[in-house]
Design a protein around this motif. Sequence first.
Motif, PDB file in Angstrom:
ATOM      1  N   ILE A  37       0.833  -1.204   0.000  1.00  0.00           N
ATOM      2  CA  ILE A  37       0.000   0.000   0.000  1.00  0.00           C
ATOM      3  C   ILE A  37       0.865   1.251   0.000  1.00  0.00           C
ATOM      4  O   ILE A  37       0.612   2.210  -0.744  1.00  0.00           O
ATOM      5  N   GLN A  38       1.928   1.246   0.826  1.00  0.00           N
ATOM      6  CA  GLN A  38       2.788   2.426   0.867  1.00  0.00           C
ATOM      7  C   GLN A  38       3.567   2.598  -0.435  1.00  0.00           C
ATOM      8  O   GLN A  38       3.908   3.716  -0.817  1.00  0.00           O
ATOM      9  N   ASP A  39       3.861   1.503  -1.124  1.00  0.00           N
ATOM     10  CA  ASP A  39       4.511   1.619  -2.429  1.00  0.00           C
ATOM     11  C   ASP A  39       3.658   2.432  -3.398  1.00  0.00           C
ATOM     12  O   ASP A  39       4.192   3.118  -4.280  1.00  0.00           O
ATOM     13  N   ARG A  40       2.353   2.363  -3.232  1.00  0.00           N
ATOM     14  CA  ARG A  40       1.434   3.035  -4.162  1.00  0.00           C
ATOM     15  C   ARG A  40       0.841   4.315  -3.598  1.00  0.00           C
ATOM     16  O   ARG A  40       0.333   5.142  -4.345  1.00  0.00           O
ATOM     17  N   HIS A  41       0.885   4.489  -2.281  1.00  0.00           N
ATOM     18  CA  HIS A  41       0.329   5.686  -1.637  1.00  0.00           C
ATOM     19  C   HIS A  41       1.322   6.150  -0.575  1.00  0.00           C
ATOM     20  O   HIS A  41       1.265   5.692   0.568  1.00  0.00           O
ATOM     21  N   ASN A  42       2.196   7.048  -0.942  1.00  0.00           N
ATOM     22  CA  ASN A  42       3.296   7.429  -0.060  1.00  0.00           C
ATOM     23  C   ASN A  42       3.120   8.830   0.528  1.00  0.00           C
ATOM     24  O   ASN A  42       4.065   9.426   1.012  1.00  0.00           O
ATOM     25  N   GLY A  43       1.889   9.337   0.507  1.00  0.00           N
ATOM     26  CA  GLY A  43       1.639  10.649   1.082  1.00  0.00           C
ATOM     27  C   GLY A  43       1.562  10.588   2.594  1.00  0.00           C
ATOM     28  O   GLY A  43       1.530   9.509   3.203  1.00  0.00           O
ATOM     29  N   SER A  44       1.491  11.749   3.232  1.00  0.00           N
ATOM     30  CA  SER A  44       1.485  11.814   4.695  1.00  0.00           C
ATOM     31  C   SER A  44       0.248  11.155   5.291  1.00  0.00           C
ATOM     32  O   SER A  44       0.335  10.478   6.321  1.00  0.00           O
ATOM     33  N   GLY A  45      -0.931  11.369   4.655  1.00  0.00           N
ATOM     34  CA  GLY A  45      -2.155  10.763   5.165  1.00  0.00           C
ATOM     35  C   GLY A  45      -2.125   9.243   5.137  1.00  0.00           C
ATOM     36  O   GLY A  45      -2.362   8.597   6.175  1.00  0.00           O
ATOM     37  N   PRO A  46      -1.835   8.628   3.985  1.00  0.00           N
ATOM     38  CA  PRO A  46      -1.742   7.162   3.950  1.00  0.00           C
ATOM     39  C   PRO A  46      -0.676   6.603   4.880  1.00  0.00           C
ATOM     40  O   PRO A  46      -0.874   5.552   5.497  1.00  0.00           O
ATOM     41  N   ARG A  47       0.443   7.309   4.983  1.00  0.00           N
ATOM     42  CA  ARG A  47       1.511   6.819   5.864  1.00  0.00           C
ATOM     43  C   ARG A  47       1.070   6.826   7.324  1.00  0.00           C
ATOM     44  O   ARG A  47       1.414   5.926   8.105  1.00  0.00           O
TER      45      ARG A  47
END
Length: 510
Positions: free
Chosen positions: A278-288
């Motif tokens: 998931i982090q590979d595809r969504h690396n913004g502050s919110g997803p992190r």
Amino acid sequence: MKAWSFPTYCIFWFGLAFGNWSLGSAMIGIGLNWWQAIVVIFVSQMIAAIAMAFNSRAATTYHLGYPAISRVVFGMVGSYCFVGSRAILASVWYGIQLYSGASHVANMLRAIFGDSYKNMPNHLPASAGIATNKMIAFFIFWLIHLGFCFFRPYQLTEFFWFKGFIMVPAVFGVFIYCMIETGGQINHTLPQANATSGMGWFIIQAINTGMGNSATLITNQPDISRWSKTKSAPGVSSMLVKPITCTLAASLGILATAAINGKWGLTLWNPWDLLDAIQDRHNGSGPRFAIFLAAFTWTVGILGTNIAANMIAFGSDVSLIAPRYIDMKRGFFLAQVLAYAIVPWKIMSSAKTFTSFLSGYGLFMASVAAIMIADYFITTRGNIKPAWLFDPRKTNKYYHYHQGFNLQAVIAYLIGIALPLPGFLSSLGVPGVGVAGQRLFSLGWLLSFFVSLISYPLICKFWPTENQKLFREEGLTWEESSKTTIEGVYVGIAPDGVIPDIEKIVKEEA
């Protein structure tokens, strides 16, 4: 020592069950589709819960842990064999679970520091078998475990409540994300088995596989149930909570990962790999931040499971093996030292035969649990003489048996493991085992359990043990000895919920 109440046990099983996100991967891996896997998981967990309920009764009545009850069943000397083997198994699994939990710590570190953590230069040699970033995660999780070594199990009530509550939003949160990301499209092209020998046999094999994650807890029940305020709390709570919540958690994992694997073209089953993807595809502050919270809750989940299934078991065992030098709390610290000594990252990465041994070892403990249940419910009618469990002399008329060994129990144990043993050896690479032997190993836990459960009472019917003869002569009714006294001290639980320390009482009176 404050006892655990019925709600505490409910939340305890609830929290453990919600750590079974990847349980369905074992079902899918042997060829079931997603809905068949869900049905099999429920059936397997119900069987496990019933076995746990039966194996908790002796502990809730007499407030004795597994090492003491093993003396009842296998004798003052024979118990050392079965307690020692469980201690070895618990210490190895303790390290392996610690290493698995470190994967979620790595999720958190990556969520905080981003790719700088993921791409951290490795300063360890290749022979170490682990990279620097993963070693840091392992050390952090090791330190967290270290803090819990200062507590006794009955002092962790609030922790298990906390663990149970925070797991739910994390599991549902990741599931909802996967459904939104994929539009609810579940991958139906999962591998299917060719059940050439009959679907019935195949389903039984799957049920046995589904019980793998509960095999240790079934045997460990006395160590958890001994803190109970009532006789029924651990057993009833396990049957009410464990099958439903474990099936729910595993179902969410099956559906979420089947959906995400279908869209992304991956083969993920472990939650830490899913969070990394998931982090590979969504690396913004919110997803992190969301990934950090999810990883944190799963870390707490693995921590609780490791404490309940391995740390408490190991501490209880070594306190019996060397009581003059080691109590339960010191055993916890010893487990911490061994967690590094066994280098679990090397076991997980290279020793396939050894990990196969650990996975199949449950069938050996199944016979132990079966004999404990049969002895308590059938042959002795719920009667135990606690004071005699701490008398190592040959004059111990109840539990010395034959030179310290209960031969009837040992024979029933050997009978129980005999049928699946060839298949177990085959899984370790021993040649010459036929298909029939391998299939019997597939039924390992169930087969060993029921064979020993039946054989032990049959042996004792024609060849009763000395304590069984004494109980008959005394005319004891069901659990009558639990109402008697030990040197004037009541064995049962006090009205304020305080559990008497029987071993301490006997020592003081002596």
